[in-house]
Design a protein around this motif. Structure first.
Motif, PDB file in Angstrom:
ATOM      1  N   HIS A  51     -20.208  -0.122 -61.660  1.00  0.00           N
ATOM      2  CA  HIS A  51     -21.006  -1.292 -62.031  1.00  0.00           C
ATOM      3  C   HIS A  51     -20.106  -2.416 -62.510  1.00  0.00           C
ATOM      4  CE1 HIS A  51     -23.036  -3.840 -65.051  1.00  0.00           C
ATOM      5  NE2 HIS A  51     -23.865  -4.006 -64.035  1.00  0.00           N
ATOM      6  N   GLU A  52     -19.099  -2.085 -63.305  1.00  0.00           N
ATOM      7  CA  GLU A  52     -18.189  -3.128 -63.803  1.00  0.00           C
ATOM      8  C   GLU A  52     -17.518  -3.864 -62.648  1.00  0.00           C
ATOM      9  OE1 GLU A  52     -15.726  -1.006 -66.617  1.00  0.00           O
ATOM     10  OE2 GLU A  52     -17.002  -1.692 -68.270  1.00  0.00           O
TER      11      GLU A  52
ATOM     12  N   LEU B 278     -24.889   1.109 -55.612  1.00  0.00           N
ATOM     13  CA  LEU B 278     -24.657   1.838 -56.854  1.00  0.00           C
ATOM     14  C   LEU B 278     -25.587   3.035 -57.022  1.00  0.00           C
ATOM     15  CD1 LEU B 278     -24.109  -1.165 -59.303  1.00  0.00           C
ATOM     16  CD2 LEU B 278     -22.362   0.351 -58.310  1.00  0.00           C
TER      17      LEU B 278
ATOM     18  N   SER C 244     -26.948   7.508 -64.177  1.00  0.00           N
ATOM     19  CA  SER C 244     -28.139   7.147 -64.955  1.00  0.00           C
ATOM     20  C   SER C 244     -29.054   6.160 -64.232  1.00  0.00           C
ATOM     21  CB  SER C 244     -27.724   6.566 -66.310  1.00  0.00           C
ATOM     22  OG  SER C 244     -27.008   5.353 -66.136  1.00  0.00           O
TER      23      SER C 244
ATOM     24  N   HIS D 177     -20.218   1.761 -66.618  1.00  0.00           N
ATOM     25  CA  HIS D 177     -19.720   2.594 -65.512  1.00  0.00           C
ATOM     26  C   HIS D 177     -18.743   1.762 -64.672  1.00  0.00           C
ATOM     27  CE1 HIS D 177     -19.624   4.917 -61.805  1.00  0.00           C
ATOM     28  NE2 HIS D 177     -20.081   5.938 -62.524  1.00  0.00           N
ATOM     29  N   PRO D 178     -17.602   2.305 -64.299  1.00  0.00           N
ATOM     30  CA  PRO D 178     -16.603   1.534 -63.541  1.00  0.00           C
ATOM     31  C   PRO D 178     -17.134   0.921 -62.245  1.00  0.00           C
ATOM     32  CG  PRO D 178     -15.652   3.584 -64.332  1.00  0.00           C
ATOM     33  CD  PRO D 178     -17.123   3.641 -64.649  1.00  0.00           C
TER      34      PRO D 178
ATOM     35  N   ALA E 244     -25.121   3.309 -70.291  1.00  0.00           N
ATOM     36  CA  ALA E 244     -24.126   4.024 -69.490  1.00  0.00           C
ATOM     37  C   ALA E 244     -23.854   3.288 -68.177  1.00  0.00           C
ATOM     38  CB  ALA E 244     -24.605   5.451 -69.217  1.00  0.00           C
ATOM     39  N   TYR E 245     -24.884   2.719 -67.590  1.00  0.00           N
ATOM     40  CA  TYR E 245     -24.745   1.920 -66.368  1.00  0.00           C
ATOM     41  C   TYR E 245     -23.848   0.714 -66.607  1.00  0.00           C
ATOM     42  CZ  TYR E 245     -26.453  -1.786 -63.156  1.00  0.00           C
ATOM     43  OH  TYR E 245     -26.569  -2.841 -62.277  1.00  0.00           O
ATOM     44  N   GLN E 246     -24.064   0.032 -67.719  1.00  0.00           N
ATOM     45  CA  GLN E 246     -23.319  -1.190 -68.019  1.00  0.00           C
ATOM     46  C   GLN E 246     -21.813  -0.952 -68.064  1.00  0.00           C
ATOM     47  OE1 GLN E 246     -24.606  -4.047 -67.828  1.00  0.00           O
ATOM     48  NE2 GLN E 246     -26.724  -3.948 -68.455  1.00  0.00           N
TER      49      GLN E 246
ATOM     50  N   VAL F 293     -23.866   5.738 -59.808  1.00  0.00           N
ATOM     51  CA  VAL F 293     -24.036   5.679 -61.266  1.00  0.00           C
ATOM     52  C   VAL F 293     -25.124   6.687 -61.632  1.00  0.00           C
ATOM     53  CG1 VAL F 293     -24.629   4.229 -63.231  1.00  0.00           C
ATOM     54  CG2 VAL F 293     -23.373   3.244 -61.291  1.00  0.00           C
TER      55      VAL F 293
END
Length: 99
Positions: free
Chosen positions: A78-79, A32, A38, A75-76, A71-73, A36
């Protein structure tokens, strides 16, 4: 800076399977970085010593601020990794603190 630390226990009864799953999850998490925006730094790894009571996977991630973590949480990328880990885990613990 905000440091996000999360640890996971994986559900599979076979230690070898849990170890392989944790290694794959760690690989996906570290991938990541650079994806990502951030996410400033990420370190993740599978339990190396296989000691009783230790958790199977841990990550340490750094963000400029709480907004970066937020924003990380969502983010596609990360998801997608979170969904992979969510399908494997039996428990999760996390702490976010200022560095």
């Amino acid at each position: 800076m905000i440091r996000h630390v999360a640890a996971f226990k994986l559900a599979d009864a076979d230690p070898a399977v849990r170890s392989a799953q944790a290694a794959e999850a760690a690989r996906r998490l570290t991938a990541l970085v650079g994806v990502v925006p951030s996410l400033r730094a990420m370190s993740a790894g599978a339990e190396a010593l296989h000691l009783p009571g230790n958790w199977d996977l841990v990550l340490v991630a750094d963000f400029d601020d709480a907004a970066g973590l937020d924003a990380y949480q969502v983010h596609p990328a990360h998801e997608e990794v979170a969904a992979f880990i969510g399908g494997l885990r039996s428990d999760r613990a996390a702490v976010d603190f200022e560095v």
